[in-house]
Design a protein around this motif. Sequence first.
Motif, short mmCIF file in Angstrom:
data_model
loop_
_atom_site.label_atom_id
_atom_site.label_comp_id
_atom_site.label_asym_id
_atom_site.label_seq_id
_atom_site.Cartn_x
_atom_site.Cartn_y
_atom_site.Cartn_z
N ASP A 1 0.84 -1.18 -0.13
CA ASP A 1 -0.07 -0.13 0.04
C ASP A 1 0.78 1.19 -0.03
O ASP A 1 0.48 2.34 -0.65
CB ASP A 1 -0.87 -0.05 1.15
N GLY A 2 2.12 1.31 0.62
CA GLY A 2 2.74 2.38 0.51
C GLY A 2 3.32 2.73 -0.77
O GLY A 2 3.55 3.81 -1.23
N TYR A 3 3.75 1.42 -1.58
CA TYR A 3 4.20 1.60 -2.64
C TYR A 3 3.28 2.41 -3.86
O TYR A 3 3.58 3.13 -4.58
CB TYR A 3 4.66 0.20 -3.25
N LEU A 4 2.14 1.71 -3.54
CA LEU A 4 1.02 2.19 -4.58
C LEU A 4 0.56 3.90 -4.42
O LEU A 4 0.44 4.64 -4.99
CB LEU A 4 -0.49 1.26 -4.24
N ALA A 5 0.78 4.10 -3.04
CA ALA A 5 0.52 5.52 -2.55
C ALA A 5 1.61 6.41 -3.06
O ALA A 5 1.31 7.54 -3.80
CB ALA A 5 0.55 5.60 -1.10
N LYS A 6 2.92 6.04 -3.07
CA LYS A 6 3.93 6.81 -3.13
C LYS A 6 4.19 6.73 -4.73
O LYS A 6 4.42 7.73 -5.44
CB LYS A 6 5.09 6.58 -2.75
N ASP B 1 -3.28 4.41 7.73
CA ASP B 1 -1.91 3.55 7.58
C ASP B 1 -1.34 3.38 8.92
O ASP B 1 -1.04 2.43 9.39
CB ASP B 1 -0.89 4.00 6.51
N PRO B 2 -0.93 4.36 9.50
CA PRO B 2 -0.29 4.43 10.93
C PRO B 2 -1.31 3.98 11.80
O PRO B 2 -1.07 3.15 12.73
CB PRO B 2 0.09 5.70 11.29
N TRP C 1 2.10 5.34 -7.26
CA TRP C 1 1.14 5.34 -8.26
C TRP C 1 -0.04 6.33 -8.15
O TRP C 1 -1.07 6.02 -8.49
CB TRP C 1 0.34 3.80 -8.43
N GLY C 2 0.52 7.35 -7.27
CA GLY C 2 -0.36 8.43 -7.13
C GLY C 2 -1.63 8.18 -6.35
O GLY C 2 -2.81 8.63 -6.52
N MET C 3 -1.54 7.24 -5.30
CA MET C 3 -2.76 6.80 -4.71
C MET C 3 -2.69 7.29 -3.31
O MET C 3 -3.46 6.77 -2.20
CB MET C 3 -3.11 5.24 -4.63
N ALA C 4 -1.89 8.27 -2.95
CA ALA C 4 -1.90 8.97 -1.60
C ALA C 4 -2.97 9.58 -1.29
O ALA C 4 -3.41 10.36 -2.02
CB ALA C 4 -0.51 9.95 -1.47
N THR C 5 -3.71 9.42 -0.21
CA THR C 5 -4.78 10.32 0.20
C THR C 5 -4.91 10.73 1.64
O THR C 5 -3.84 10.12 2.30
CB THR C 5 -6.05 9.36 0.20
N ALA C 6 -5.53 11.64 1.83
CA ALA C 6 -5.66 12.23 3.28
C ALA C 6 -6.14 10.92 4.13
O ALA C 6 -5.57 10.87 5.31
CB ALA C 6 -6.74 13.16 3.44
N LEU C 7 -6.94 10.15 3.77
CA LEU C 7 -7.40 9.05 4.50
C LEU C 7 -6.45 8.10 4.54
O LEU C 7 -6.15 7.55 5.90
CB LEU C 7 -8.71 8.40 3.82
N GLY C 8 -5.69 7.82 3.47
CA GLY C 8 -4.52 6.95 3.90
C GLY C 8 -3.46 7.25 4.97
O GLY C 8 -2.77 6.55 5.52
N ARG C 9 -3.17 8.48 4.95
CA ARG C 9 -2.31 9.22 5.76
C ARG C 9 -2.38 9.08 7.24
O ARG C 9 -1.66 8.88 7.86
CB ARG C 9 -1.83 10.73 5.62
N TYR C 10 -3.86 8.91 7.67
CA TYR C 10 -4.24 8.42 8.98
C TYR C 10 -4.65 7.07 9.17
O TYR C 10 -4.13 6.39 10.20
CB TYR C 10 -5.68 9.41 9.10
#
Length: 184
Positions: free
Chosen positions: A45-50, A63-64, A52-61
């Motif tokens: 999921d980290g690779y996809l976010a960084k 994931d941790p 493949w442009g899949m980083a979101t505000a939801l993901g930033r909260y």
Amino acid sequence: MVNLANLITIGRLIAVPFIVWLLLSQNHATAFWLFVAAGVSDGIDGYLAKHWGMATALGRYLDPIADKALLVSIYATLGWQGHLPSWLVLMVVSRDLLIIGAILLSGMLGHAVEIRPAPVSKLNTVVQIGLVVWVLAHFAFDFSPVADTVTWILIWSVTVTVLLSLYRYLVIWLNGIADLEAGR
């Protein structure tokens, strides 16, 4: 926005109670493999976010939260079962609660302190995961001849990195609070 990276993170969060249940059921091999899958999913999921442009505000909260839920739940379960010393479990869980509490308090005071993981915190996470993988593998595959020595090396590595990481976060938080009090 919910995308593939966030769905993978949600899947990791959903896996937490299943891993705990497997541990409580003494099904260490399946718990080991599900924990490994959860770890791999964190990388995916980290690779996809960084990349493949899949980083979101939801993901930033999310994931941790998923990472902390996974580690804290497994540490608590392994401690309750007597596989990890209770003082270590208290130290790991307390560190995370103190960090979360400090962030929440700062926000309530109107001065959100941005805390990014430092190398020592990343090392702490790696060592914490390493200890869990080792303990689960020991019970799943019986590494008895070297288990005690390796386990204690990992336990003390977690101890040192937890303390160093907590110290770093405390300094950042106190500096942020000092800035707030000074009106900066």
